[in-house]
Design an enzyme around this catalytic site. Structure first.
Site, PDB file in Angstrom:
ATOM      1  CB  SER A  96      -0.952  -0.034   1.195  1.00  0.00           C
ATOM      2  OG  SER A  96      -1.787   1.082   1.186  1.00  0.00           O
ATOM      3  CG  ASP A 238      -3.167   3.974  -1.159  1.00  0.00           C
ATOM      4  OD1 ASP A 238      -3.942   3.963  -2.145  1.00  0.00           O
ATOM      5  OD2 ASP A 238      -3.160   3.077  -0.305  1.00  0.00           O
TER       6      ASP A 238
END
Ligand code: MG
Length: 455
Positions: A96, A238
């Site tokens: 992530s 992200d």
């Protein structure tokens, strides 16, 4: 053995996160989530090929067939899993927003949601055992799928009023953070007729543009370009694009709870009410904005799978967390960065500029602080504070929250560090500060006394 954190198994590549570990995790996933075909996807990290190959090898050795989607956002994998009945689970190779030296393995259930805690524990248990493989004629095979990203974007487009967005003639700046949305989100802009300046849109796991956590500090270029080039708004993902944050046309960073409030208000007014789910750590700006639009807010503990499952149980229309993780029930029950962009474009096209929508939100002040506390004392400290405040509006959903007529304080144990995070919010800055200080003093006093007792 505890391996899963709040977002899958994570670690530094060739430190904790090795191909040996990934292969064994692959076998454990096959044992728990199989039999049946499993979809695998990855982000742009330099190690994602290595970890994906190892996980896939483990899955194949257990007789699992694989649909390999290549590099796509996490929500594109989740959409693929949910819409293909022959696929029983998904595995995403991503860390992530973590720095480039990290990678991770995240598991998705057959309905496209993040795996439950029970499923993760079962995978950890299986990892610790000797897993028996089938014979040579029982191993699985891989199909390469090249259109999962586009199918996902088509589904996103179908959930908004694309004509309204096209007619608005919007111009935006899109920051893909060199991550998994580098192809899909520019494609979304083309399909919605939005003129986009795309930055950091070449997939590059070294993240040369900026770190892949979309915090205000990391988005200085985006803020500048949006305001200098006359864009209506900006957005940034992200690394794996399950999240999205926004910047107004004047270049202001929009904190995640404000975008949650704007999109929650928009969802509630569009459907004439409805439930919106968020966590006890979210600002009251969401509750007040949603209530004004005829909706109702339901609170849960922190964690997007918890929010998603509560949304399903309540029939909620929208939900999310203040970190830019937004969940739209009419699309799928997981955080979805591209869907967040499409819904925000729809809200701007229909309700006016993002600057004016931010300005129209009620104002709150939130003070964030922390107090050190050994893990072993966290639960007794919470119990003691709860007892001392008996008779007040104490809420133990996640840590300890006390509500007041004009705000709240929350003390949440950090999941990764020996400390409590302490939040205090009020419409009056002085009140928020005073409550934060008083609460920190009280907590530090109790922690100090208990530490002394233990010595
Ligand atoms: Mg993410």
């Amino acid at each position: 053995m505890k391996m899963f954190g709040t977002n899958g198994i994570r670690g530094i590549v060739n430190g904790y996160m090795t191909p040996e570990l990934a292969l064994k995790v692959g076998k454990a996933i096959a044992k728990v989530l199989g039999p049946g075909a499993i979809a695998v996807a990855k982000d742009t990290r330099t190690s994602s090929d290595m970890i994906a190959c190892a996980v896939e090898s483990g899955l194949l050795s257990m007789g699992v067939d694989i649909a390999d989607l290549g590099m796509v956002p996490t929500p594109a994998l989740q959409y693929y899993v949910r819409t293909h009945p022959n696929i029983v689970a998904g595995v995403m190779i991503t860390a992530s927003h973590n720095p480039p030296e990290f990678n991770g393995i995240k598991c998705v259930s057959s309905d496209g949601t993040e795996c439950s805690h029970e499923e993760e524990t079962a995978i950890e248990d299986a990892y610790g055992t000797d897993i028996e493989c089938p014979g040579w004629d029982g191993v699985g095979s891989i199909s390469r799928i090249s259109d999962a990203g586009e199918a996902y974007i088509d589904a996103v487009v179908s959930k908004v009023d694309a004509e309204l967005i096209r007619k608005a003639g919007l111009k935006v700046c899109l920051d893909c953070s060199n991550g998994a949305a580098s192809y899909t989100s520019p494609l979304l802009m083309r399909k919605l007729g939005v003129k986009a300046l795309a930055i950091n849109a070449s997939p590059d796991g070294r993240f040369p543009g900026h770190f892949s956590e979309p915090t205000e500090d990391n988005l200085a270029d985006l803020k500048r370009i949006v305001s200098e080039s006359g864009c209506d708004l900006g957005m940034a993902h992200d690394g794996d694009a399950d999240r999205c944050v926004f910047v107004t046309g004047s270049g202001r960073y929009v904190p995640g709870d404000q975008s949650l409030a704007i999109l929650g208000r928009s969802a509630a007014s569009k459907s004439g009410g409805g439930k919106i789910v968020t966590t006890v750590a979210t600002s009251c700006v969401v509750e007040e904005a949603v209530r004004q639009a005829g909706g109702e807010v339901v609170y849960t503990a922190v964690g997007s799978p918890i929010v998603a499952r509560e949304m399903m149980a309540d029939g909620a229309i929208f939900g999310g967390e203040e970190n830019g993780g937004l969940i739209f029930a009419d699309h799928q029950y997981c955080r979805d960065g591209a869907m967040a962009i499409a819904k925000m474009l729809e809200a701007v096209a229909g309700n006016g500029s993002l600057d004016s929508q931010v300005d129209s939100l009620p104002k709150f002040f939130t003070i964030k602080a922390a107090v050190q506390c050994p893990d072993s004392l966290k639960a007794p400290v919470i119990r003691e504070i709860a007892e001392r405040h008996e008779g007040e509006r104490v809420n133990l959903t996640d840590g300890l929250r006390i509500d007041y007529d004009d705000g709240w304080v929350l003390m949440r144990p950090s999941g990764t560090e020996p400390k409590f995070r302490v939040y205090s919010e009020s419409k009056d800055r002085g009140t928020a500060e005073k409550r934060s200080e008083a609460f920190l003093r009280e907590a530090a006093g109790i922690i100090g006394a208990r530490r002394a007792e233990n010595h």
